[in-house]
Scaffold this motif. Structure first.
Motif, PDB file in Angstrom:
ATOM      1  N   LEU A  80       8.574 -12.057  -4.401  1.00 32.68           N
ATOM      2  CA  LEU A  80       7.680 -13.071  -4.955  1.00 32.68           C
ATOM      3  C   LEU A  80       8.356 -14.433  -5.006  1.00 32.68           C
ATOM      4  O   LEU A  80       7.752 -15.451  -4.637  1.00 32.68           O
ATOM      5  N   GLU A  81       9.605 -14.478  -5.448  1.00 33.16           N
ATOM      6  CA  GLU A  81      10.317 -15.758  -5.490  1.00 33.16           C
ATOM      7  C   GLU A  81      10.448 -16.368  -4.098  1.00 33.16           C
ATOM      8  O   GLU A  81      10.304 -17.590  -3.920  1.00 33.16           O
ATOM      9  N   ILE A  82      10.691 -15.523  -3.116  1.00 34.56           N
ATOM     10  CA  ILE A  82      10.801 -16.005  -1.738  1.00 34.56           C
ATOM     11  C   ILE A  82       9.474 -16.597  -1.268  1.00 34.56           C
ATOM     12  O   ILE A  82       9.419 -17.711  -0.715  1.00 34.56           O
ATOM     13  N   ALA A  83       8.388 -15.857  -1.489  1.00 32.82           N
ATOM     14  CA  ALA A  83       7.077 -16.325  -1.031  1.00 32.82           C
ATOM     15  C   ALA A  83       6.670 -17.621  -1.726  1.00 32.82           C
ATOM     16  O   ALA A  83       6.186 -18.567  -1.083  1.00 32.82           O
ATOM     17  N   VAL A  84       6.862 -17.687  -3.034  1.00 29.58           N
ATOM     18  CA  VAL A  84       6.482 -18.887  -3.784  1.00 29.58           C
ATOM     19  C   VAL A  84       7.280 -20.098  -3.303  1.00 29.58           C
ATOM     20  O   VAL A  84       6.739 -21.211  -3.187  1.00 29.58           O
ATOM     21  N   ASP A  85       8.556 -19.903  -2.987  1.00 26.48           N
ATOM     22  CA  ASP A  85       9.377 -21.008  -2.482  1.00 26.48           C
ATOM     23  C   ASP A  85       8.822 -21.584  -1.187  1.00 26.48           C
ATOM     24  O   ASP A  85       9.001 -22.778  -0.889  1.00 26.48           O
ATOM     25  N   TRP A  86       8.159 -20.745  -0.398  1.00 23.57           N
ATOM     26  CA  TRP A  86       7.637 -21.188   0.908  1.00 23.57           C
ATOM     27  C   TRP A  86       6.224 -21.759   0.809  1.00 23.57           C
ATOM     28  O   TRP A  86       5.760 -22.408   1.760  1.00 23.57           O
TER      29      TRP A  86
ATOM     30  N   LEU B  70       1.742 -10.465  -4.387  1.00 27.71           N
ATOM     31  CA  LEU B  70       2.937 -10.062  -5.124  1.00 27.71           C
ATOM     32  C   LEU B  70       2.828 -10.401  -6.607  1.00 27.71           C
ATOM     33  O   LEU B  70       3.322  -9.657  -7.458  1.00 27.71           O
ATOM     34  N   GLU B  71       2.188 -11.509  -6.934  1.00 22.42           N
ATOM     35  CA  GLU B  71       1.931 -11.827  -8.345  1.00 22.42           C
ATOM     36  C   GLU B  71       1.074 -10.745  -8.979  1.00 22.42           C
ATOM     37  O   GLU B  71       1.353 -10.285 -10.096  1.00 22.42           O
ATOM     38  N   ASP B  72       0.049 -10.333  -8.267  1.00 21.10           N
ATOM     39  CA  ASP B  72      -0.826  -9.281  -8.777  1.00 21.10           C
ATOM     40  C   ASP B  72      -0.048  -7.975  -8.959  1.00 21.10           C
ATOM     41  O   ASP B  72      -0.173  -7.293  -9.980  1.00 21.10           O
ATOM     42  N   ALA B  73       0.794  -7.631  -7.972  1.00 23.36           N
ATOM     43  CA  ALA B  73       1.578  -6.398  -8.050  1.00 23.36           C
ATOM     44  C   ALA B  73       2.579  -6.432  -9.195  1.00 23.36           C
ATOM     45  O   ALA B  73       2.878  -5.398  -9.809  1.00 23.36           O
ATOM     46  N   ALA B  74       3.088  -7.627  -9.499  1.00 17.35           N
ATOM     47  CA  ALA B  74       4.088  -7.770 -10.557  1.00 17.35           C
ATOM     48  C   ALA B  74       3.471  -8.048 -11.923  1.00 17.35           C
ATOM     49  O   ALA B  74       4.200  -8.192 -12.912  1.00 17.35           O
ATOM     50  N   GLY B  75       2.146  -8.129 -11.985  1.00 22.12           N
ATOM     51  CA  GLY B  75       1.485  -8.400 -13.255  1.00 22.12           C
ATOM     52  C   GLY B  75       1.586  -9.840 -13.707  1.00 22.12           C
ATOM     53  O   GLY B  75       1.432 -10.138 -14.893  1.00 22.12           O
ATOM     54  N   VAL B  76       1.839 -10.754 -12.771  1.00 26.67           N
ATOM     55  CA  VAL B  76       1.924 -12.180 -13.099  1.00 26.67           C
ATOM     56  C   VAL B  76       0.523 -12.780 -13.062  1.00 26.67           C
ATOM     57  O   VAL B  76      -0.174 -12.686 -12.051  1.00 26.67           O
TER      58      VAL B  76
ATOM     59  N   GLU C 276       0.823  -1.210   0.000  1.00 28.91           N
ATOM     60  CA  GLU C 276       0.000   0.000   0.000  1.00 28.91           C
ATOM     61  C   GLU C 276       0.858   1.262   0.000  1.00 28.91           C
ATOM     62  O   GLU C 276       0.475   2.294  -0.550  1.00 28.91           O
ATOM     63  N   ALA C 277       2.041   1.171   0.632  1.00 28.84           N
ATOM     64  CA  ALA C 277       2.938   2.321   0.736  1.00 28.84           C
ATOM     65  C   ALA C 277       3.862   2.463  -0.476  1.00 28.84           C
ATOM     66  O   ALA C 277       4.707   3.361  -0.497  1.00 28.84           O
ATOM     67  N   GLY C 278       3.728   1.581  -1.457  1.00 24.35           N
ATOM     68  CA  GLY C 278       4.526   1.709  -2.667  1.00 24.35           C
ATOM     69  C   GLY C 278       5.850   0.971  -2.656  1.00 24.35           C
ATOM     70  O   GLY C 278       6.735   1.284  -3.473  1.00 24.35           O
ATOM     71  N   ALA C 279       6.038  -0.004  -1.787  1.00 21.26           N
ATOM     72  CA  ALA C 279       7.277  -0.779  -1.783  1.00 21.26           C
ATOM     73  C   ALA C 279       7.466  -1.464  -3.133  1.00 21.26           C
ATOM     74  O   ALA C 279       6.509  -1.916  -3.759  1.00 21.26           O
ATOM     75  N   ASP C 280       8.708  -1.549  -3.574  1.00 25.50           N
ATOM     76  CA  ASP C 280       9.036  -2.110  -4.881  1.00 25.50           C
ATOM     77  C   ASP C 280       8.970  -3.640  -4.817  1.00 25.50           C
ATOM     78  O   ASP C 280       9.810  -4.269  -4.176  1.00 25.50           O
ATOM     79  N   PRO C 281       7.998  -4.272  -5.498  1.00 25.71           N
ATOM     80  CA  PRO C 281       7.876  -5.735  -5.421  1.00 25.71           C
ATOM     81  C   PRO C 281       8.945  -6.465  -6.218  1.00 25.71           C
ATOM     82  O   PRO C 281       9.064  -7.691  -6.115  1.00 25.71           O
ATOM     83  N   ASP C 282       9.716  -5.740  -7.011  1.00 28.75           N
ATOM     84  CA  ASP C 282      10.746  -6.371  -7.847  1.00 28.75           C
ATOM     85  C   ASP C 282      12.155  -6.201  -7.284  1.00 28.75           C
ATOM     86  O   ASP C 282      13.129  -6.621  -7.917  1.00 28.75           O
ATOM     87  N   LYS C 283      12.298  -5.574  -6.126  1.00 26.21           N
ATOM     88  CA  LYS C 283      13.625  -5.298  -5.571  1.00 26.21           C
ATOM     89  C   LYS C 283      14.211  -6.574  -4.960  1.00 26.21           C
ATOM     90  O   LYS C 283      13.608  -7.204  -4.096  1.00 26.21           O
TER      91      LYS C 283
END
Length: 445
Positions: free
Chosen positions: A140-146, A208-214, A124-131
């Motif tokens: 996203l890669e971290i979350a999906v791995d878990w 994160l998928e939604d934020a990244a357009g996946v 909501e605060a604009g954090a970069d989901p691709d950093k």
């Protein structure tokens, strides 16, 4: 000396001592150099001492002050899943993309922890989901791995030592996800260690998928929702997935959800209804209304599961169309059915202002034994365009309610109708309630 005391008080959430030390001249930006080393704001953030963090910020604590290793207060809040303090820090201007010396960001730390509430605050605060973090992994890669990992085993692997005894504890975190703690102790009892994580990774991956357009396939998202239906406190993952799918607003997704609504599996039908309920809604537009309303009205007559019917009732209410009123009346009046707040919400959402039978039923619900039913029924009456003696008297009767939120809703409704009795409710709420929502409601009336 003050710095060590201030750090310890912040760590323990001792707001009184923090206030006294700050008044005595303790510097909130000077790190403790005693046995417990670090910045007071970081200590408060790590342990979710929100009031202490607020006091420290008010006294001039630097919101992005760094401890050894490059840790900021927001990084600590993210690593420990402290959403309330994370929001406070963000509102105070914390850098949502800050990195520590290892390259971790608040978002990568929260994703690894499974801290859904923190991830929501950061996005909501604009954090970069691709950093990336220091290992080159995105949140996203971290979350999906878990997702799908056996959390207890993974945590045990982090601290397991030969001969130690271990205990696993489970409870709900403040964001509604399950918090898993694995604690170990040496045979002599001299040493111990514990690790924690939350079961929010599936919901976080979806956000994160939604934020990244996946565009994740519908069946995979549905599987996540169903797997967590009875794990989260209030179906948090279920609703994250449902809301994500509802925002897609395309025919292929709609048809997939419509097929779920006629599945042989009751849980799939329930999810299909919950996701389709607000499908494509945007800026007051409801492009799928003429397809959704008939589907839901048919389910009123064909559905046998009470849980699915509750979702159907809520979904008809979301359509906000008076054509759904007969079905709502049918559902809420069925013999032997336990009344819930969904009954009141759905009825108010489809009720025309001149429908006497419906108004009388909503007024009856405002007198229900269940406080939640009374609250939502009163809120529904308050928000209607109808201004009749029945509506006014039903609202006025709630000014003496034991639940002050109900009183606040009644006050709002009377004030909107220019009824002088609203002053009585306003005075009571302001004098007796510390509920911020209730106080704001009557203050704005």
């Amino acid at each position: 000396m003050h710095e060590e005391e201030l750090y310890r008080a912040a760590l323990n959430g001792d707001n009184g001592t923090v206030g006294k030390l700050l008044a005595a001249g303790a510097d909130p930006n000077r790190p403790s150099e005693g046995e417990e080393e670090g910045l007071p704001l970081c200590a408060a953030a790590a342990w979710d001492r929100e009031d202490v963090a607020q006091a420290l910020l008010a006294a001039g604590a630097e919101v992005d002050g760094r401890e050894p290793g490059g840790w900021t207060a927001l990084l600590w809040a993210a690593a420990n899943g402290q959403a309330a303090t994370a929001r406070l820090l963000v509102e105070a201007g914390a850098d949502v993309n800050a990195q520590n010396d290892d390259g971790d960001t608040p978002l990568t730390l929260a994703a690894r922890r499974g801290a859904l509430g923190v991830v929501q605050v950061l996005l909501e605060a604009g954090a970069d989901p691709d950093k990336y973090d220091g290992d080159g992994d995105t949140p996203l890669e971290i979350a999906v791995d878990w997702v799908g990992v056996h959390l207890e085993s993974a945590l045990l692997d982090q601290i397991e030592q030969d001969g130690w005894e271990y205990v696993v504890a489970r409870q709900y975190a403040k964001d509604g996800t399950e918090l898993v703690t694995v604690a170990g102790r040496s045979p002599d009892g001299e040493h111990g260690e514990q690790v924690q994580a939350q079961r929010g990774h599936a919901a976080i991956a979806t956000l994160l998928e939604d934020a990244a357009g996946v565009r994740t396939p519908v069946d995979r998202l549905v599987a996540r929702a169903l797997a967590h239906r009875d794990v989260d406190e209030d179906a948090e993952t279920w609703w994250v997935v449902a809301d994500t799918l509802a925002k897609r607003a395309d025919d292929d997704t709609y048809e997939a959800l419509a097929r779920l609504c006629v599945s042989e599996d009751a849980r799939e039908r329930e999810f299909g209804v919950d996701a389709i309920a607000q499908f494509g809604f945007a800026d007051g537009e409801k492009p799928y209304l003429e397809r959704t309303l008939p589907l839901l009205l048919k389910m009123v007559t064909t559905e046998s599961s009470e849980q699915v019917l509750r979702s159907v009732l809520a979904a008809i209410g979301h359509q906000g169309d008076p054509r759904g009123l007969p079905a709502v009346l049918d559902l809420v009046r069925r013999p032997g059915r336990r009344r819930t707040m969904t009954d009141a919400i759905a009825l108010a959402d489809v009720l025309p202002p001149d429908h006497e039978e419906g108004l009388a039923l909503l007024a009856e619900m405002s007198r229900d034994d269940d406080a939640e039913v009374r609250d939502w029924a009163t809120a529904g009456l308050a928000g209607l365009d109808a201004d009749t003696p029945l509506v006014r008297e039903a609202l006025a009767a709630r000014l003496s309610d034991a639940d002050l939120r109900v009183v606040a809703e009644a006050t709002r409704g009377l004030a909107a109708r220019g009824d002088g009795r609203a002053a009585e409710g306003r005075a009571r709420v302001l004098a007796e309630s510390d509920d911020e929502y209730a106080r704001d409601l009557v203050s704005e009336s």
